[in-house]
Design an enzyme around this catalytic site. Sequence first.
Site, short mmCIF file in Angstrom:
data_model
loop_
_atom_site.label_atom_id
_atom_site.label_comp_id
_atom_site.label_asym_id
_atom_site.label_seq_id
_atom_site.Cartn_x
_atom_site.Cartn_y
_atom_site.Cartn_z
N CYS A 163 1.31 28.20 3.24
CA CYS A 163 0.06 28.28 2.47
C CYS A 163 -0.07 27.18 1.43
O CYS A 163 -1.12 27.05 0.81
CB CYS A 163 -0.02 29.64 1.78
SG CYS A 163 0.43 30.97 2.88
N HIS A 295 -4.24 30.73 -6.41
CA HIS A 295 -3.81 31.00 -5.04
C HIS A 295 -4.48 32.31 -4.60
O HIS A 295 -5.00 32.38 -3.51
CB HIS A 295 -2.28 31.06 -4.97
CG HIS A 295 -1.78 31.07 -3.57
ND1 HIS A 295 -2.14 30.11 -2.65
CD2 HIS A 295 -0.97 31.93 -2.89
CE1 HIS A 295 -1.57 30.38 -1.48
NE2 HIS A 295 -0.86 31.47 -1.60
N GLU A 306 0.94 35.84 -10.00
CA GLU A 306 0.23 34.62 -10.41
C GLU A 306 -0.36 34.78 -11.81
O GLU A 306 -0.27 33.87 -12.64
CB GLU A 306 -0.88 34.30 -9.39
CG GLU A 306 -1.61 33.00 -9.72
CD GLU A 306 -2.49 32.49 -8.58
OE1 GLU A 306 -2.73 33.25 -7.61
OE2 GLU A 306 -2.93 31.33 -8.66
N LYS A 327 -10.79 32.42 -1.95
CA LYS A 327 -10.39 33.02 -0.67
C LYS A 327 -11.22 34.26 -0.37
O LYS A 327 -11.35 34.66 0.78
CB LYS A 327 -8.90 33.40 -0.71
CG LYS A 327 -7.96 32.21 -0.63
CD LYS A 327 -6.50 32.64 -0.55
CE LYS A 327 -5.55 31.46 -0.43
NZ LYS A 327 -5.39 30.69 -1.68
N HIS A 332 -8.26 33.14 3.67
CA HIS A 332 -7.06 32.34 3.43
C HIS A 332 -6.89 31.38 4.60
O HIS A 332 -6.54 31.79 5.70
CB HIS A 332 -5.85 33.27 3.29
CG HIS A 332 -4.62 32.59 2.78
ND1 HIS A 332 -4.41 31.23 2.90
CD2 HIS A 332 -3.52 33.08 2.13
CE1 HIS A 332 -3.23 30.92 2.35
NE2 HIS A 332 -2.69 32.02 1.89
N PHE A 391 4.62 31.19 1.31
CA PHE A 391 5.75 31.93 1.88
C PHE A 391 6.91 30.94 1.96
O PHE A 391 6.74 29.77 2.32
CB PHE A 391 5.42 32.40 3.29
CG PHE A 391 4.76 33.74 3.36
CD1 PHE A 391 4.45 34.46 2.22
CD2 PHE A 391 4.44 34.29 4.59
CE1 PHE A 391 3.85 35.70 2.30
CE2 PHE A 391 3.83 35.54 4.67
CZ PHE A 391 3.54 36.24 3.54
#
Lengths: 403, 87
Positions: A163, A295, A306, A327, A332, A391
Site C-alpha cells: 500500500c 493513509h 495513524e 479512500k 484503496h 502491510f
Amino acid sequence: MHRVVITGQGTINALGSDVAQTLAGFREGRCGIGPLEFRDVERLSIRIGGQVRGYDPECHFNRQEIALYDRFTQFAILAGREALAQSGLAFLDGSESQQAGVVMGTAGGGLLTQDENYRTVYEEGKNRVHPFVVPKLMNNAAASHLSMTYNLQGPSFTVATACASSNHAMGLAFQLIRAGSARVMLTGGSESMLCFGGIKAWEGLRVMSRDACRPFSANRNGMVQGEGAAVFVFEEYEHARRRGAEILAEVVGFAMTSDAEDIVMPSRQGAARAMRGALADAGLAPDRVGYINAHGTGTTANDKTECAAVADVFGTHADRLMISSTKSMHGHVIGGTGAIELLACIMALRDGVIAPTIGYQEPDPECALDIVPNEAREARVEVAMSNAFAFGGLNAVLALRRI
Amino acid sequence: MAQDVASEVIRIIAEQAVLDPADVTPDSTLETLGIDSLGLVEAIFAIEETFDIQVPFNANDPGATEFDISSVAAIIAAVEDLVAKKG
C-alpha cells in the site's frame, strides 16, 4: 541539491477518467464505490469496490497495444499521457531524454492477466496461453511502457511495497532529481486487482468491508478496494522555470521507515518516525502543515494507530490541522493509492479546497482529529503531507509545498 | 457429533497455539493461548474448511459479529451452532 517541482498530473480511477473529474469528485464528496462487476463475483462475499466504470480499452489503444498492456499498464499510460500533456513535455529527445525516467509503484502488477491465465490452464484445462503473458503481467510493465511510449531513457524501475508502493516510487523520483541523477521523472502508481482471484485473496484476511469505507468513523468495518492510476511529472525547478512550465506544487520532503514488527499490524512509532522524517527532510516545523492526506484505510487498526501517530508528531497542532482519507471515495488503490491521493494534496495547496472523508457517521474517541467529515472545505494551506503505511510495516511520507 | 466438533476445534486451536490439545481447556482465551489476530484468522479458516461452514467474522470488529470468540468454550458452541444450522 536541486529543488523538485510538479508540472503535470494525470489519473484514472473510480471518480473519473481524468484529473478534472477526480477533483470534481473530491469537491462534491462523491462516492465512487459501488457493486463490483466481473466474472464469478457471485462467488465472493465482498462485492463492492471502487471500479473504473464504462472503460473501453479500444477507445485508447490499438489492437497490438491491448495485446501487450494489462489493465494496470493501460491505466498508467492514460495517466502518464494526461500528465505529460499538461507539463508540455510531450516527447523528449537527445540528452533531455537520457535525463528523464520513470518510477512507478504497483503491488499486484498484471494480476488480471495472471488470474485470466490461471483460469485458462487450471479451470479450462487448456495447455496453451497467449505468448505475451509474461511481459503483460510483470510488475515493471507499466514503467517500461511509459518509458518506451515517451522515449524516457534515464533511470526507470518499479517499486513494490504494497500500500506504500506509489509513495515510495514518488519519493525515489524526488530523490533522483534532487541529487542530480535525472531532470524529469514520470512517477506515481497503478493498480488493478479487482477480479475474482484478487478479491478472493483479500477476503481471506477478513479486513474488507461489505458495505462502505468509513475512515475514522466509530462504526468503520474495514477497507474497500479500488483500482486506477495517477502519474505526475516531477521536474527539476530551474528546468521547469526555464521552459516556462506551470508549476503545480513543490516536493519538499520525503522519508521512509520500517516498523520491523508485524507483517499486517501497523505501528504508531513507525508511522510517526516517517512523518517526522519527512518534516526534517523538508526543514519544516510541524506547525506549517495544514493538511494531511491520511493513509486512512477504514480498518480499526490503521485509523486509530495513524491518529495516535499524528498526535505524537504534531502535538497541540494536531488539533488545528486537517486530515482526511479520500479512500472513502475512490477506494484503496493499494500500490496506486498514494499517487491518487497526492492529487488531493495538490488540490489543497493550489485550489484551497480540502477533500473530505466521506461516509463518516459516528465519532471515535480514538480518532479525535479534524477529519473533514463528509463535505469538502475551503482553507488556505501552505504545506500538505501524504501518508502511506503498508502491510509489512513499510512507511513512506511525502511533503509538498504551495508555490 | 458434538464431541467431535469440540475435539476438532480444540485440535485446530492447539495447532495455532503450538500446544498439546490437552493443554487447551474450555476456559482458555485466545489471549492466554498466545493466539494473535493473524492466528485467529488462520484458525477460522481451518474451522471453515474442516466443517464446511461459513464463519461470520470481521477482523475489524471481532466483538460485533455473532461469532463469539471470548473463550475456547464459546468458539466451540458457536461452531456447533453453525454446524447444526447447516443441517
